[in-house]
Design a protein around this motif. Structure first.
Motif, mmCIF file in Angstrom:
data_model
loop_
_atom_site.group_PDB
_atom_site.id
_atom_site.type_symbol
_atom_site.label_atom_id
_atom_site.label_comp_id
_atom_site.label_asym_id
_atom_site.label_seq_id
_atom_site.Cartn_x
_atom_site.Cartn_y
_atom_site.Cartn_z
ATOM 1 N N ARG A 4 48.031 42.397 30.040
ATOM 2 C CA ARG A 4 46.748 42.414 30.723
ATOM 3 C C ARG A 4 46.624 43.604 31.662
ATOM 4 O O ARG A 4 45.529 44.079 31.944
ATOM 5 C CB ARG A 4 46.581 41.098 31.493
ATOM 6 C CG ARG A 4 45.200 40.911 32.084
ATOM 7 C CD ARG A 4 44.148 40.746 30.998
ATOM 8 N NE ARG A 4 44.346 39.547 30.252
ATOM 9 C CZ ARG A 4 43.836 38.365 30.562
ATOM 10 N NH1 ARG A 4 43.114 38.235 31.641
ATOM 11 N NH2 ARG A 4 44.046 37.315 29.795
ATOM 12 N N THR A 31 35.224 39.030 39.273
ATOM 13 C CA THR A 31 35.443 38.682 37.868
ATOM 14 C C THR A 31 36.319 39.730 37.192
ATOM 15 O O THR A 31 37.244 39.401 36.438
ATOM 16 C CB THR A 31 34.094 38.565 37.143
ATOM 17 O OG1 THR A 31 33.304 37.569 37.785
ATOM 18 C CG2 THR A 31 34.287 38.192 35.684
ATOM 19 N N TRP A 35 39.999 39.211 35.459
ATOM 20 C CA TRP A 35 40.341 39.649 34.103
ATOM 21 C C TRP A 35 41.587 40.529 34.122
ATOM 22 O O TRP A 35 42.468 40.398 33.277
ATOM 23 C CB TRP A 35 39.177 40.429 33.497
ATOM 24 C CG TRP A 35 37.962 39.588 33.194
ATOM 25 C CD1 TRP A 35 37.872 38.222 33.206
ATOM 26 C CD2 TRP A 35 36.666 40.069 32.846
ATOM 27 N NE1 TRP A 35 36.599 37.825 32.892
ATOM 28 C CE2 TRP A 35 35.836 38.929 32.653
ATOM 29 C CE3 TRP A 35 36.112 41.326 32.676
ATOM 30 C CZ2 TRP A 35 34.499 39.037 32.303
ATOM 31 C CZ3 TRP A 35 34.775 41.443 32.320
ATOM 32 C CH2 TRP A 35 33.979 40.307 32.138
ATOM 33 N N THR A 41 39.758 35.032 31.261
ATOM 34 C CA THR A 41 39.546 35.862 30.076
ATOM 35 C C THR A 41 38.053 35.961 29.787
ATOM 36 O O THR A 41 37.342 34.951 29.871
ATOM 37 C CB THR A 41 40.261 35.258 28.859
ATOM 38 O OG1 THR A 41 41.656 35.191 29.137
ATOM 39 C CG2 THR A 41 40.048 36.113 27.609
ATOM 40 N N PRO A 42 37.548 37.148 29.468
ATOM 41 C CA PRO A 42 36.118 37.282 29.160
ATOM 42 C C PRO A 42 35.723 36.494 27.914
ATOM 43 O O PRO A 42 36.556 36.154 27.072
ATOM 44 C CB PRO A 42 35.931 38.787 28.942
ATOM 45 C CG PRO A 42 37.158 39.430 29.492
ATOM 46 C CD PRO A 42 38.249 38.431 29.383
ATOM 47 N N PHE A 65 43.746 41.106 25.608
ATOM 48 C CA PHE A 65 43.650 39.740 26.104
ATOM 49 C C PHE A 65 44.404 38.730 25.255
ATOM 50 O O PHE A 65 44.817 37.681 25.750
ATOM 51 C CB PHE A 65 42.170 39.326 26.188
ATOM 52 C CG PHE A 65 41.375 40.164 27.126
ATOM 53 C CD1 PHE A 65 40.598 41.218 26.653
ATOM 54 C CD2 PHE A 65 41.421 39.938 28.490
ATOM 55 C CE1 PHE A 65 39.885 42.001 27.533
ATOM 56 C CE2 PHE A 65 40.700 40.716 29.370
ATOM 57 C CZ PHE A 65 39.935 41.758 28.894
ATOM 58 N N GLU A 80 34.399 31.368 28.613
ATOM 59 C CA GLU A 80 35.506 32.119 29.180
ATOM 60 C C GLU A 80 36.703 31.215 29.418
ATOM 61 O O GLU A 80 36.593 30.140 29.979
ATOM 62 C CB GLU A 80 35.063 32.735 30.508
ATOM 63 C CG GLU A 80 36.164 33.463 31.226
ATOM 64 C CD GLU A 80 35.670 34.042 32.527
ATOM 65 O OE1 GLU A 80 34.490 33.847 32.849
ATOM 66 O OE2 GLU A 80 36.460 34.701 33.210
#
Length: 449
Positions: A4, A31, A35, A41-42, A65, A80
């Motif tokens: 990540r 946000t 992430w 996670t988007p 991701f 998400e």
């Protein structure tokens, strides 16, 4: 988490802060932080939009991701996903009713997860949708910006940086930044835009050197290099490491560092880079060796660069390296020979450089004429040194180049022991009349020595 961490690196490579990327994604800055830290996670469509904004393929963005072997989220494309601590809640089977007052408060972690989800939802759905307010960047817009880059490069070659660096900086901060804030029409346009940004950063870095700001130059070069890494443009990256960063190290008096960087670029370029690119990199490697008085290595490398350039077809070369002709290689060879104390051989190369570089390359002609004068001075021919020096001053006076001023000032400082010789006095008077800043700098150099 290590995987990540690539998201933050890609964001920085694209030139965005967390706040800027949040604005482009229509989410809150927190946000983006979640992430990048792995806390959430988007959604699938957000991952696709990130790929466009960060100018990388969608598959590579998804691997950030979900791992390199993953192709993306589950087929249901759900909401998400949150970090493991927030994913153990039982699925909702019915709408919840009013909470019994005897029921204990939910765990703080679960509340935080729901609060974050609602915050993201509100940010995404506040105001018009991005598609309604954003226009896709097209190939035609990139072509216009490339035309501007070509114009700025030509102005820089002819007039030096002092007159135009502000316009280049303003263009980067405004028009180019606006292009970077909008989504690209497709991956090809995104790659073109990244290459365009690299070109502007390279030019801005070169101009920073020319105006006496090497630290700012290094910042621009580093940003350009990071972009070539993100777009897998290994050849341009190798070029930046050698021709820009290693040259900058030489300019700052660090030949060992320049040698190490140029050697890294030479190895990375391999045989995949174009002949002219490899020749330019090899020439910088020769310059570093010559500065360290390694004559055998420098000579062999210049010959290698010449052989590479002999095989180059200008029509097949990338636009950013087409300037590197035999005349430019002769300039590099002349600097090597001068550093090695080979003045007559350096003059031969400088003659080729001055005749072949082109009348519009005024800065290059000024630098080469100043070096030619220095070789005559080293050979104790004052009349020839003064004649070449006058040419250097005349060229330098037509530019706003700080490097030209430095070269002329250095020549005057080297002539300080011949100040009683009438032609040298005349040269000094000529400099005071047409290039007074060089005379002032020469006085400083003389007093410092």
């Amino acid at each position: 988490m290590r995987q990540r961490g690539r998201l933050a690196a890609l964001r920085r490579a694209a030139g965005h802060t967390q706040e800027q990327l949040a604005h482009l994604m229509s989410v809150d800055r927190s946000t983006i932080h979640r992430w990048e830290s792995g806390a959430s996670t988007p959604r699938p469509w957000q991952i696709d939009k990130l790929a466009v904004l960060l100018e990388i393929p969608q598959r590579e963005m998804r691997s950030v991701f979900f791992g390199d072997s993953a192709t993306g989220p589950a087929p249901d494309g759900g909401a998400e996903r949150t970090a493991p601590a927030a994913t153990h809640a039982a699925p909702l089977t019915a709408l919840p009713g009013p909470r019994d007052s005897r029921e204990p408060d939910p765990a703080p972690g679960r509340l935080a997860a729901v609060d974050a989800l609602i915050g993201d939802w509100a940010a995404v759905n506040a105001g018009p949708s991005p598609a309604a307010t954003s226009l896709w960047v097209t190939g035609e817009e990139i072509a216009v910006a490339e035309g501007m880059l070509g114009m700025f490069r030509q102005l820089d070659h002819t007039h030096g940086a002092r007159h135009h660096w502000r316009q280049v900086s303003s263009y980067i901060d405004n028009e180019l930044d606006a292009l970077l804030r909008r989504p690209a029409a497709d991956e090809h346009v995104a790659r073109q835009r990244a290459q365009l940004t690299v070109g502007f950063c390279e030019l801005a870095g070169y101009q920073a050197v020319d105006t006496g700001n090497p630290d700012r130059a290094q910042d621009y070069y580093q940003r350009a290099l990071t972009l070539t890494t993100a777009t897998n443009d290994q050849a341009y990256g190798a070029y930046l490491v050698a021709v820009n960063l290693a040259h900058l190290a030489l300019h700052r008096g660090h030949p060992q560092t320049a040698l190490r960087w140029a050697a890294s670029a030479h190895a990375a370029a391999g045989t995949t880079a174009s002949p002219s690119t490899r020749a330019a990199i090899t020439a910088v490697l020769a310059r570093a060796n010559a500065r360290l008085l390694r004559e055998h290595e420098a000579t062999a490398l210049i010959l290698e660069a010449e052989q590479l350039l002999n095989t180059a077809d200008p029509h097949d070369e990338p636009p950013w390296i087409r300037y590197f002709t035999h005349a430019y290689l002769a300039d590099e060879a002349a600097h090597c020979l001068h550093d090695l104390g080979r003045a007559p051989a350096a003059r031969t190369q400088l003659t080729d450089a001055l005749h072949g570089v082109g009348a519009d390359r005024v800065r290059r002609r000024a630098i080469d004429a100043a070096l030619l004068a220095a070789t005559w001075l080293r050979s104790s021919d004052l009349d020839q040194a003064v004649a070449a020096g006058r040419d250097a001053v005349a060229f330098a006076a037509r530019t706003g180049s700080g490097r030209c001023v430095e070269r002329v000032a250095g020549l005057l400082a080297d002539m300080r022991h011949h100040g009683d010789y009438a032609p040298v006095r005349d040269l000094r008077d000529f400099v005071r009349a047409v290039l007074p800043e060089a005379d002032t700098l020469a006085v400083t150099m003389t007093s410092d020595s």
